[in-house]
Design an enzyme around this catalytic site. Structure first.
Site, PDB file in Angstrom:
ATOM      1  N   SER A   3      25.928  37.719  76.537  1.00  0.00           N
ATOM      2  CA  SER A   3      25.619  38.647  75.448  1.00  0.00           C
ATOM      3  C   SER A   3      25.964  38.010  74.103  1.00  0.00           C
ATOM      4  O   SER A   3      25.434  36.949  73.770  1.00  0.00           O
ATOM      5  CB  SER A   3      26.350  39.972  75.681  1.00  0.00           C
ATOM      6  OG  SER A   3      25.908  40.965  74.796  1.00  0.00           O
ATOM      7  N   HIS A  47      21.170  45.517  80.432  1.00  0.00           N
ATOM      8  CA  HIS A  47      22.085  44.529  79.863  1.00  0.00           C
ATOM      9  C   HIS A  47      23.416  44.548  80.623  1.00  0.00           C
ATOM     10  O   HIS A  47      24.021  45.600  80.819  1.00  0.00           O
ATOM     11  CB  HIS A  47      22.325  44.878  78.397  1.00  0.00           C
ATOM     12  CG  HIS A  47      23.027  43.835  77.605  1.00  0.00           C
ATOM     13  ND1 HIS A  47      22.389  42.728  77.091  1.00  0.00           N
ATOM     14  CD2 HIS A  47      24.330  43.730  77.214  1.00  0.00           C
ATOM     15  CE1 HIS A  47      23.249  41.989  76.420  1.00  0.00           C
ATOM     16  NE2 HIS A  47      24.443  42.572  76.476  1.00  0.00           N
ATOM     17  N   ASP A  52      16.482  45.466  79.057  1.00  0.00           N
ATOM     18  CA  ASP A  52      17.470  45.098  78.045  1.00  0.00           C
ATOM     19  C   ASP A  52      16.768  44.929  76.695  1.00  0.00           C
ATOM     20  O   ASP A  52      15.749  44.240  76.609  1.00  0.00           O
ATOM     21  CB  ASP A  52      18.117  43.769  78.465  1.00  0.00           C
ATOM     22  CG  ASP A  52      19.247  43.310  77.564  1.00  0.00           C
ATOM     23  OD1 ASP A  52      19.419  43.882  76.471  1.00  0.00           O
ATOM     24  OD2 ASP A  52      19.950  42.371  77.962  1.00  0.00           O
TER      25      ASP A  52
END
Length: 337
Positions: A168, A303, A273
């Site tokens: 991320s 995600h 996502d």
């Protein structure tokens, strides 16, 4: 890729439904970090045998940089002597640049250290919005510099491999510092691979016209579970609050003027996502620049799915793909010797 995974209906009730944006970021960070720790603790004990875990606190300019190292114990059965040295992975955790701690990926880093016989180095970094761009980037690069300077002390052999990676926001930082290291005369050639897990690569405020037709997931997955469009934009604006900052390649690595000469890359993208298309765009740009690149996509999952829903089939595949990618990146180093 946005059609929900067949397993998702059974998992969805476990997902936090609160979509309210934080108003007190300090309190939100405290609660989010506590919740993450409680979740991780619920998964059972971590690996404690076969490695040494050590915390380091280093003064860098006007701040203290926290680093956690994971070093395998030498194994004579594998032909390792007491002086044996290992390849190294420098890792940045996620959290939208606003939350997260070194504990977040502690479980995984322990497992990777033992399984892959490599030193893992977790890098802490300052959080937005109190510390906006380029604070986190600067800390990540300082962590990479510390790793190289202290390779001997942590039983690392950079000639066996130096991979930068993250998930991320951490994937964003890994991509950014891989670019900087490739242009830094003191680093050229030292970084041998990059692992980018569900990374944010181009900030929405900086979407260039030429890429807008490829960057559709922010809208397609606007109401996705776990991470919505609104939350994505909130986190990214905390870190890079102006279009000028968002367009800086150290914040949006996909906007770099050249990607030629970067180390081989492995990327993962989640279908449900908002930042999914960042991953696919970056993979295309890297390949066009001649960078050996592999990407795996996981349709219909949100995600960070593999972290929060580890029992899903997609999560098992993600884990297997990740392991194969580490071996691929390390084998490339060995083949070049």
């Amino acid at each position: 890729m946005s059609e929900p995974d067949p397993e998702w209906p059974s998992v969805y009730p476990k997902v936090e439904s609160n979509t309210t944006l934080p108003t007190d970021i300090v309190q939100f960070r405290k609660e989010a970090n506590q919740e993450r720790k409680a979740f991780d603790d619920s998964l059972g004990p971590v690996v404690t045998d076969g490695l040494k875990v050590e915390n380091w606190h280093n003064t860098v300019e006007d701040r203290v940089l926290a680093v956690r190292t994971y070093v395998p114990h030498t194994n004579s059965a594998l032909g390792e002597t007491e002086s044996h040295r290992f390849p190294v992975l420098v890792w940045m955790y996620g959290g939208g640049f606003c939350i997260g701690t070194l504990d977040d990926d502690d479980r995984a880093l322990r497992e990777w250290t033992v399984e892959f016989r490599m030193v893992c180095v977790g890098i802490d970094y300052r959080k937005a919005p109190e510390h906006p761009f380029p604070a986190a980037y600067n800390d990540a690069y300082a962590g990479l510099q510390w790793t190289v300077a202290n390779a001997h002390a942590i039983s690392a052999d950079l000639n066996k491999g130096l991979i930068v990676g993250g998930i991320s926001a951490g994937g964003n930082l890994a991509a950014a510092i891989a670019q900087t290291a490739a242009r830094d005369p003191t680093f050229q050639g030292k970084v041998t691979g990059q692992i980018l897990i569900v990374p944010a690569i181009v900030f929405p405020m900086a979407y260039p016209e030429k890429y807008k037709s490829e960057l559709l997931s922010l809208e397609q997955n606007a109401d996705a579970p776990v991470l919505t469009k609104e939350k994505t934009e909130f986190y990214l604006k905390c870190y890079a609050p102006t279009p000028a900052l968002a367009a800086d390649p150290r914040a949006s690595p996909g906007l770099a003027s050249s990607l030629v000469g970067l180390p081989p890359a492995y990327i993962q993208a989640a279908g449900l996502d908002p930042v999914r298309d960042d991953a696919f765009l970056y993979a295309r740009l890297l390949l066009e620049a001649g960078v050996p690149t592999k990407i795996d996509g996981y349709p219909g999952v949100p995600h960070g799915f593999h972290v929060f829903f580890p029992d899903m089939k997609a999560s098992h595949k993600q884990k297997a793909d990740f392991k194969a990618a580490v071996r691929w990146l390390l084998s490339g180093v060995n083949a070049s010797k």
